[in-house]
Write a protein that holds these residues in place. Structure first.
Motif, PDB file in Angstrom:
ATOM      1  N   THR A 163       0.651  -1.387   0.193  1.00 15.79           N
ATOM      2  CA  THR A 163      -0.205   0.145  -0.239  1.00 15.79           C
ATOM      3  C   THR A 163       0.810   1.202  -0.175  1.00 15.79           C
ATOM      4  N   TYR A 164       1.787   1.272   0.790  1.00 10.04           N
ATOM      5  CA  TYR A 164       2.725   2.385   0.240  1.00 10.04           C
ATOM      6  C   TYR A 164       4.255   2.589   0.148  1.00 10.04           C
ATOM      7  N   ASN A 209       5.026   9.155   1.627  1.00 13.72           N
ATOM      8  CA  ASN A 209       4.363   8.007   2.542  1.00 13.72           C
ATOM      9  C   ASN A 209       5.061   7.534   3.864  1.00 13.72           C
ATOM     10  N   ASN A 259      -8.412  -1.998   2.810  1.00 18.44           N
ATOM     11  CA  ASN A 259      -9.507  -0.304   3.478  1.00 18.44           C
ATOM     12  C   ASN A 259      -8.513  -0.409   4.564  1.00 18.44           C
ATOM     13  N   LYS A 290      -5.554   1.612   4.569  1.00 19.43           N
ATOM     14  CA  LYS A 290      -5.064   2.638   3.458  1.00 19.43           C
ATOM     15  C   LYS A 290      -5.869   3.592   3.842  1.00 19.43           C
ATOM     16  N   TYR A 291      -6.805   3.912   4.053  1.00 17.33           N
ATOM     17  CA  TYR A 291      -7.589   4.435   4.875  1.00 17.33           C
ATOM     18  C   TYR A 291      -7.565   4.594   6.322  1.00 17.33           C
ATOM     19  N   GLY A 292      -7.555   3.389   7.477  1.00 12.69           N
ATOM     20  CA  GLY A 292      -7.462   3.694   8.847  1.00 12.69           C
ATOM     21  C   GLY A 292      -6.219   3.876   9.269  1.00 12.69           C
ATOM     22  N   TYR A 293      -5.712   3.210   9.106  1.00 13.00           N
ATOM     23  CA  TYR A 293      -4.103   3.674   9.077  1.00 13.00           C
ATOM     24  C   TYR A 293      -3.193   5.624   8.646  1.00 13.00           C
ATOM     25  N   GLY A 294      -4.262   5.579   7.368  1.00 14.56           N
ATOM     26  CA  GLY A 294      -3.700   6.752   6.675  1.00 14.56           C
ATOM     27  C   GLY A 294      -4.028   7.391   7.196  1.00 14.56           C
ATOM     28  N   TYR A 295      -4.940   7.534   8.234  1.00 14.19           N
ATOM     29  CA  TYR A 295      -5.811   9.111   8.460  1.00 14.19           C
ATOM     30  C   TYR A 295      -5.518   9.065   9.730  1.00 14.19           C
ATOM     31  N   TYR A 332      -1.854  11.122   9.596  1.00 13.09           N
ATOM     32  CA  TYR A 332      -1.685  12.600   8.987  1.00 13.09           C
ATOM     33  C   TYR A 332      -1.483  12.453  10.494  1.00 13.09           C
TER      34      TYR A 332
END
Length: 387
Positions: free
Chosen positions: A39-40, A199, A343, A346-351, A354
């Protein structure tokens, strides 16, 4: 000379032990699935290798400043650590509390989803039923077999690490590694380098969930020099392991991206294609056990944190409190796991990444670094005074 060498090894051993604790914590089940790396890093091509190194440098730098701040002042909890970092804006500590609890749920959800995905891919089990089965098994183990799982968990962590590294080495040399790298560089050049660095920040950010566990076992490091030595060693080890996974997945990316669901657990998909059935079976079993042990350990830590809170004091039975907390966190994690491993990462860990860049990584690299240097200036404080 032998005596001097022996003394150096003795002095190095605490630094080495903490370095390997971070290695085992980072390179657990989530790392071993290959989903995080894919993903990253892998999608960026050759510059994903740069991104992986940037991530490990940032993570170990952040942890270095956190451990120095924690040990030099004799702090007692991560709450005190973040209050010290943010002072005089002490209440900003609540940001880390929120980040930590969200990440705990995400990590448990990823262990459930990862186990269910492995069972679906290898045994062709239904994903929804696998999620339910893994969740019930995790709950039972958390209630009745937590001590056994925690004891086996360390062994499973080492097994999955050895298995993964073996797969990375075999997979890298079984394909056309040099050809893939040169072809990718000729197509993309340096165009992905800015994304790679960003990333790296995100990955280091969500990995900051390791801070509470890392500071709690870092008391053996009694000077800034020892902490620095430990984190430099850990940076090297983690960069090599993560870099190997990126290389292997780069070689096999053309294969697993062409299969439906191949990117969920790309390491397993690639291992299947290598033709070593014994290695695939061993990898699946150790991966599921590692994920289960990680989930149980995290749930146990979460339950221990809240079982004696004022809000639950009305419930007299400690066992019922523990059971209720475990059920709540598992139901929530199980619901999130239905979104799928990709998901979640990508989204949970990603946010969460940030949030961590702004409130953890950058503050420790700037304010934390300044406060530590200022605090350790007097000669008397070169060595930490620990209880």
């Amino acid at each position: 000379r032998r005596k001097k060498m022996k003394k150096k090894l003795v002095r190095m051993s605490p630094a080495m032990s903490i370095a390997f604790v971070l290695f085992a914590s980072h390179a657990g089940g989530g790392f071993a699935t290959g989903n995080q790396a894919n993903t990253y890093f892998v999608k960026l091509g050759w510059s994903g290798l740069v991104s992986a190194v940037v991530a490990m440098v940032l993570l170990t730098w952040t942890l270095k400043e956190a451990i120095v701040m924690y040990n030099s002042r004799g702090l007692k909890s991560y709450k005190e650590l973040f209050e010290t970092l943010y002072h005089p804006f002490d209440k900003l500590e609540l940001v880390f509390e929120g980040f930590y609890y969200i990440m705990v749920v995400m990590v448990i959800a990823s262990t459930i989803s990862g186990s269910a995905s492995a069972l679906k891919e290898f045994f062709n089990f239904n994903y929804g039923l696998s999620v339910l089965g893994v969740s019930v098994l995790t709950l039972m183990l958390a209630i009745f077999g937590e001590r056994l799982v925690r004891n086996v968990g360390t062994l499973m962590g080492m097994v999955i690490l050895v298995t993964s590294v073996l797969i990375y080495l075999v997979g890298s040399f079984k394909g056309d590694l040099v050809g893939v790298l040169t072809s990718n560089f000729s197509k993309t050049g340096f165009s992905n380098l800015d994304k790679a660095i960003f990333n790296g920040f995100i990955y280091a950010g969500f990995q900051c969930v390791q801070i509470p566990s890392m500071i709690s076992c870092s008391r053996v490091l009694n000077s800034e020099r020892e902490v620095s030595k430990s984190m430099k060693l850990s940076c090297l080890i983690n960069s090599l392991a993560l870099g190997l996974s990126v290389l292997m997945l780069l070689v096999w990316r053309g294969y697993y991206t062409g299969l439906e669901g191949g990117e969920v657990i790309p390491t397993l998909t690639s291992t299947n294609a290598m033709g070593f059935k014994w290695m695939t079976a061993f990898y699946v079993i150790s991966l599921v056990l590692c994920l289960l042990s990680s989930g149980v350990s995290i749930i146990y830590g979460f339950v221990s944190r809240f079982e004696n809170s004022n809000a639950l004091r009305k419930v007299e039975s400690l066992e019922f409190r523990r059971f209720g907390l475990a059920v709540v966190i598992l139901v929530l994690s199980m619901a999130i796991s239905m979104a799928g491993l990709t998901n979640i990462i990508k989204y949970g860990y990603g946010y969460c990444g940030y949030i961590a860049i702004l409130f953890i990584v950058l503050p420790f690299a700037t304010v934390g670094y300044y406060k530590n240097k200022k605090y350790l200036q007097p000669e008397v404080r070169r060595e930490f005074v620990l209880d």
